[in-house]
Design a protein around this motif. Structure first.
Motif, short mmCIF file in Angstrom:
data_model
loop_
_atom_site.label_atom_id
_atom_site.label_comp_id
_atom_site.label_asym_id
_atom_site.label_seq_id
_atom_site.Cartn_x
_atom_site.Cartn_y
_atom_site.Cartn_z
N HIS A 3 13.37 -42.49 8.42
CA HIS A 3 13.60 -42.02 7.05
C HIS A 3 14.80 -42.70 6.40
N ILE A 37 8.59 -46.64 14.80
CA ILE A 37 8.30 -46.27 13.41
C ILE A 37 8.10 -44.77 13.34
N SER A 38 8.78 -44.13 12.41
CA SER A 38 8.67 -42.67 12.27
C SER A 38 7.66 -42.35 11.18
N SER A 39 7.46 -41.04 10.96
CA SER A 39 6.50 -40.59 9.95
C SER A 39 6.86 -41.12 8.56
N ALA A 40 8.17 -41.27 8.29
CA ALA A 40 8.58 -41.75 6.96
C ALA A 40 8.14 -43.20 6.76
N LEU A 42 5.56 -44.59 8.38
CA LEU A 42 4.09 -44.55 8.32
C LEU A 42 3.62 -44.13 6.92
N ARG A 43 4.39 -43.23 6.32
CA ARG A 43 4.04 -42.77 4.97
C ARG A 43 4.04 -43.92 3.97
N LEU B 217 10.34 -35.97 4.92
CA LEU B 217 11.52 -36.52 5.58
C LEU B 217 12.13 -37.69 4.81
N LEU B 244 -0.59 -35.67 10.60
CA LEU B 244 0.34 -36.41 9.74
C LEU B 244 -0.41 -37.11 8.61
N ILE B 248 0.27 -36.51 4.38
CA ILE B 248 0.78 -37.51 3.43
C ILE B 248 -0.35 -38.10 2.59
N GLU B 264 9.82 -35.22 15.47
CA GLU B 264 10.93 -35.98 14.88
C GLU B 264 12.11 -35.08 14.52
#
Ligand SMILES: [Zn+2]
Ligand SMILES: [Zn+2]
Lengths: 96, 321
Positions: A3, A37-40, A42-43, B217, B244, B248, B264
């Motif tokens: 993030h 790589i985090s969810s942010a 990936l988003r 996040l 996830l 999104i 996370e």
């Protein structure tokens, strides 16, 4: 990629998006130096991919390290983005 | 000082029931795996079940909507939310009640969506004179939400006709209160009509109940605040309803989160145990087991500090904290 720097990825991709369409560029992201790589992150890839798909463009990722590959598997991002073992393979397979 | 967290209900949105055809599929799987085995005693059968059958054959995630009891050795009962799991909780409490002695129950309500309050009309101790029930929440219309669901034509018994002494207590987000031996801090969460998480602290242990909560996040201040809320928690019950990719895309702003964001946030906060909660009602037990195993694997490959234990809530589960 988390993030704290996901916005930088978005900013870096943005100028290239308008030309990523038929008759223009394809985007292949070389992930060989990406260790996480985090969810942010990936988003951002999801948003980018959606925009590119809406203009019939092509985006792919290539050369993922094993951990990143597994994060893609677990998060089902292998279904969101075309994934290739090497950049060369990505370029060849996505050629019009 | 050990606390015990007991899951009476962990399903999101709507209770789900198993049915005969699903039960038969499990029985077939179990019997097939048991062919050619000599399973004489009950103990041998239990050992075989635990060692050789899939979790989703021997367990069901269940069932009831949100209700989580925290047992800390005090004389009062403490629980979060009054989903359909509250029915069994109430029955168990009644069965354990001492004759001639009344009980006190403290409920912390995340929000007034139906799945989090629907168990109250079936909470038997509320019909027993002498019992005290305190319902805490941060919504200004907390009492109204409970009163309304029992008004005609929805239910035959009005809340005012229940014999117990029932009172609603307003709490304020960010302001800690001392209740039933706990320091309890509510936190505002992103959800349709707002929801509140609760952090319970006692004798150096902490439990966070955080359901019906969407996370973005990429919003730095939001992330920082939740990392603080989860900081070093011994247990975090976390809304992992959606995938996830759904949160999104198609289900953005639907007010729920994913297993991945749970991992996370708990990693960033240094939490010790993440319990996946508020399961999507359309998921079968096998899908929930896969989601749980995937979450454990994600934690393993992305771990940088202390290991984070990950479990997936099921009705009847007990967690020692
Ligand atoms: Zn809910
Ligand atoms: Zn809700």
């Amino acid at each position: 990629m988390d993030h704290s720097n996901a916005a930088a990825l978005q900013a870096a991709l943005e100028p290239h998006l308008p030309d990523c369409k038929p008759g223009g560029y394809r985007i292949v992201l070389d992930l060989s130096r990406l260790s996480y790589i985090s969810s942010a992150g990936l988003r951002i890839l999801m948003i980018t991919s959606r925009q590119i798909k809406s203009q019939q463009g092509v985006i792919a990722v290539a050369a993922m390290q094993p951990v990143v590959r597994e994060i893609f598997d677990i998060s089902k991002f292998t279904l969101v983005l075309k994934c290739f073992d090497t950049v060369g393979e990505a370029l060849a397979q996505t050629a019009p | 000082m050990t606390m015990l967290v007991r899951i009476w209900g962990c399903r999101g949105s709507l209770p789900v029931a198993t049915n005969t055809s699903k039960l038969r599929v499990r029985l077939i799987a179990a019997l097939q795996a048991a062919r050619w085995k000599t399973l004489g005693s009950k103990e041998e059968i239990i050992r075989f079940m635990d060692a050789e059958l899939d979790f989703s054959v021997t367990h069901s995630f269940g069932g009831n909507t949100a209700c989580v009891e925290i047992e800390s050795g005090g004389s009062d009962y403490v629980a979060c939310d009054l989903g359909s799991g509250a029915r069994e909780f109430g029955n168990r409490a009644l069965a354990a009640a001492n004759p001639g002695k009344s009980d006190t129950f403290h409920f912390f309500v995340s929000h007034l969506h139906w799945d989090h309050i629907m168990g109250f009309p079936f909470f038997a101790p509320a019909y027993v004179a002498g019992n005290r029930i305190r319902i805490y929440g941060c919504h200004p219309n907390l009492a109204e939400g409970f009163v309304r669901q029992q008004r005609a034509p929805h239910f035959p018994v009005q809340l005012s006709q229940m014999a117990a002494d029932i009172q609603f207590v307003q709490l304020e987000a960010g302001v800690s209160a001392e209740i039933a031996g706990f320091s309890v801090t509510p936190k505002l969460q992103q959800h349709s009509g707002d929801s509140y998480g609760y952090r319970f602290e006692q004798s150096g242990k902490s439990i966070v109940y955080s359901t019906d909560s969407e996370h973005k996040l990429e919003q730095t201040e939001h992330t920082r605040a939740f990392v603080e809320f989860f900081r070093d928690a011994d247990l975090v019950l976390f809304d992992a309803m959606y995938s996830l990719t759904d949160t999104i895309s198609v289900k953005e702003d639907w007010g729920h989160s994913s297993n991945i964001v749970g991992v996370e946030l708990c990693q960033m906060a240094g939490a010790k145990h993440l319990c996946l909660f508020h399961h999507e009602p359309i998921y079968e037990d096998e899908q929930l087991e896969t989601l749980w195993r995937d979450s454990q694997r994600l934690e393993e490959i992305t771990r940088s500090g202390q290991p984070l234990r990950i479990s997936s809530a099921f009705d009847g589960m007990e967690i020692l904290v």
